[in-house]
Design an enzyme around this catalytic site. Structure first.
Site, PDB file in Angstrom:
ATOM      1  N   GLU B  64       1.384  -0.397   4.464  1.00 46.83           N
ATOM      2  CA  GLU B  64       2.880   0.146   4.646  1.00 46.83           C
ATOM      3  C   GLU B  64       3.726   1.177   5.062  1.00 46.83           C
ATOM      4  O   GLU B  64       4.212   0.981   5.993  1.00 46.83           O
ATOM      5  CB  GLU B  64       3.281   0.565   2.670  1.00 46.83           C
ATOM      6  CG  GLU B  64       3.088  -0.563   1.444  1.00 46.83           C
ATOM      7  CD  GLU B  64       1.880  -0.736   1.799  1.00 46.83           C
ATOM      8  OE1 GLU B  64       0.783   0.045   2.168  1.00 46.83           O
ATOM      9  OE2 GLU B  64       1.822  -1.260   0.842  1.00 46.83           O
ATOM     10  N   PHE B  89       5.912   1.394  -3.040  1.00 47.11           N
ATOM     11  CA  PHE B  89       5.264   1.420  -2.308  1.00 47.11           C
ATOM     12  C   PHE B  89       6.156   1.897  -0.393  1.00 47.11           C
ATOM     13  O   PHE B  89       5.335   2.366   0.038  1.00 47.11           O
ATOM     14  CB  PHE B  89       4.709  -0.112  -1.591  1.00 47.11           C
ATOM     15  CG  PHE B  89       3.252  -0.218  -2.434  1.00 47.11           C
ATOM     16  CD1 PHE B  89       1.998   0.304  -2.954  1.00 47.11           C
ATOM     17  CD2 PHE B  89       3.433  -1.207  -2.584  1.00 47.11           C
ATOM     18  CE1 PHE B  89       1.462   0.149  -3.560  1.00 47.11           C
ATOM     19  CE2 PHE B  89       2.655  -2.372  -3.862  1.00 47.11           C
ATOM     20  CZ  PHE B  89       2.057  -1.178  -4.401  1.00 47.11           C
TER      21      PHE B  89
END
Lengths: 279, 319
Positions: B64, B89
């Protein structure tokens, strides 16, 4: 003029900027100048008078703390005025301590948090490729920067997505903020690491312009994978008291004596140096 | 041979599904839009986009931080990247969102599914109760939390029309349609869904529906409540907050988020500077969640309609 002489002038200007800013990172600035200068003088396709046109090659300084090197090169090739350089790190001035596209749109990315400029460059390479724009993206990383996990996320992405329009350069001066890389968290075997991530790897002497030129030529011929140039460089290049000493990483203040000694070694005369100090 | 298992929650009228379907529907009108995914498109609703526009769908893998900063670079080539994954995330990559999107002021849309206790059985690790607070404090960042499938459809189009960084929550659970056909979402504008004169209840995301539910019961007890949908957390609609402070006796905020730093804080920041009427905060009281169904969690952690009713009574006692 010979590129070596110009590189010395850029080194002088960079140190002069750091001196007037009273803070900065001279060691990594000096190790990176030859490559950045070569890119802007010989390699990249762009129009210095109309820099932001979409169809341009792009350079991102992911090791954003070495911003003075990029600014001084930009002044040398006519992207910015030389008269602006001494505004580095000053309030209400566009030349931020770490490169910032909000203040100076031609620097592409806002960097200074290691790893991010690399990802940003990968995004640009992917974006250009998706739009069938045939330009290249160059990104310079520091060696200590490679300790960031994000770099390896990006390396895996670029390898997987076959970004042959991307060329990363590692300014491998073997030193980071506190100490040698190998004493902080070793990087070797570095070439093998990049190969394992599906990159084409070229190792060069990062202060030899013939090798720099050949490496970039080779990189443009590589298909289906990105290229990384591991450039072996010298931190503090050209200034003997800085070379080989992590103490000159920064951020630090250069005294008048520090500057004078350094600029003499880089070929400036005492008269010129006095002029620089009083700018 | 058995058939492939059906992924839980990959169908239905949740906010994430509504967002994914709408984005896919309008994508032909927005040829520069690309979607970035971190191996979770089945859960974020973006599987619709992937199926229809595989060439505009960028699989970033479970990485991410790179995905977020890379979105900035894609935007720098003129594309409009939509970064998608779970809200938690988005926290993992918030420093990338700060520097490479917020500070660089890139035209990137961060669309976060699975916010709050609404995530349910996956438990606290996936229940993001901190994102509104964190993203709200990034300069240049617009922060949205639409309340139902209609509003998320309108907001999905609105964020593409808006030039600049946006963080938008969707939602995991099946979402009720609560807005009328004539509703029109606007970034930065809160909307009164029901008028009332005693107390104003301000919700966002899944809690707006719960506020409407609470209002019905409160009306039966003779308490007149105004319900305001605060789907834009930033820039907060100060004019609406001041109006409600002037026209009703107190304000309650309701959010599927920690009470620290989210909608309640944003509203309180306006009130204390203009008209500090009494206020109550309905939200998760600085704790993590746990596994359980969203309705069970809402009850246990005090963000269901009953908790709203209780806070209205508490507030009335203070006035």
């Amino acid at each position: 003029m010979d590129i070596k002489k110009i590189a010395r002038m850029v080194s002088i200007n960079s140190l002069k900027m750091i001196f007037h800013a009273e803070s900065g990172h001279p060691g990594g600035v000096l190790s990176s100048i030859d490559i950045i200068l070569f890119l802007f003088m010989k390699e990249m396709k762009y129009d210095s008078k109309d820099f932001l046109i979409k169809e341009r090659d792009r350079f991102i300084l992911s090791k954003g703390h070495c911003a003075p090197a990029l600014y001084a090169v930009a002044a040398e090739v006519g992207i910015i005025e030389k008269s602006r350089l001494n505004g580095l790190r000053k309030l209400d001035h566009e030349l931020q301590g770490h490169t910032h596209r909000g203040a100076t749109p031609w620097v592409e990315a806002s960097t200074g948090s290691l790893g991010q400029g690399f990802s940003f460059a990968i995004g640009e390479a992917k974006g250009l490729k998706m739009q069938n724009i045939d330009n290249r993206v160059y990104v310079m990383l520091g060696d200590g920067e490679l300790q960031e996990g994000e770099v390896w996320e990006g390396a895996m992405f670029a390898g997987h997505h076959h970004l042959e329009n991307l060329c990363a350069v590692i300014d491998y001066n073997k030193m980071q903020s506190d100490d040698l890389n190998e004493n902080i968290m070793g990087l070797e075997p570095l070439s093998d690491k990049w190969k394992a991530f599906n990159w084409h790897v070229i190792e060069i002497d990062g202060h030899n312009f013939d090798e720099i030129g050949k490496a970039f030529d080779k990189a443009t011929t590589i298909r289906n994978k990105p290229t990384v140039i591991i450039a072996h460089t010298i931190k503090g290049k050209g200034v003997s008291y800085m070379e080989g000493s992590p103490a000159w990483h920064g951020s630090l203040k250069l005294s008048t004596e520090d500057l004078t000694l350094a600029l003499l070694e880089l070929g400036a005369t005492e008269e010129e140096i006095n002029g620089y100090i009083n700018e | 041979m058995s058939k492939a298992p059906v992924l839980l929650g990959s169908s239905g009228d949740s906010l994430r599904e509504a967002c994914g379907k709408e984005l896919t529907k309008i994508a032909p009108d927005y040829p520069n839009v690309v979607v970035l995914d971190a191996d979770i498109a089945g859960g974020t609703g973006m599987h619709h986009f992937r199926k229809t526009f595989p060439d505009r769908f960028i699989q970033c893998g479970i990485a991410e931080q790179n995905m977020m900063a890379m979105a900035g670079g894609l935007a720098a080539t003129g594309l409009i990247p939509v970064v998608t994954t779970f809200a938690v995330f988005m926290l993992r990559s918030i420093e990338q969102a700060r520097l490479s999107i917020g500070y660089a002021d890139m035209n990137v849309k961060i669309v976060a599914s699975h916010p709050g206790l609404d995530v349910g059985p996956d438990g606290a690790s996936a229940q993001c109760l901190e994102d509104l607070a964190c993203y709200r404090s990034i300069p240049n960042m617009v922060v949205l939390s639409p309340c139902d499938p209609l509003e998320i459809e309108q907001a999905t189009k609105a964020i593409l029309d808006y030039e600049g960084p946006v963080y938008m929550r969707t939602g995991r659970s099946d979402a009720q349609r609560i807005l009328g056909e004539d509703y029109q979402f606007e970034i930065g504008k809160a909307k009164i869904l029901k008028n009332g004169s005693d107390i104003t209840i301000m919700g966002c995301g899944v809690t707006t529906g719960r506020a409407l539910e609470a209002a019905k019961i409160l009306e039966m007890d003779g308490i007149s409540v105004r319900i305001v949908n605060m789907s834009t957390i930033k820039p907060i609609d100060s004019a609406m907050v001041i109006k409600c402070a002037n026209e009703t006796k107190g304000i309650i905020t309701v959010e599927d988020h920690n009470i620290l730093g989210g909608l309640g804080s944003a509203v309180a920041e306006v009130l204390v500077q203009h008209n500090p009427v009494p206020m109550e905060f309905v939200g998760v009281r600085d704790s993590f969640g746990e596994s359980g169904e969203p309705n069970e969690l809402a009850k246990k952690y005090g963000i269901d309609y009953k908790a709203i009713i209780k806070s209205v009574h508490q507030l009335l006692e203070r006035i």
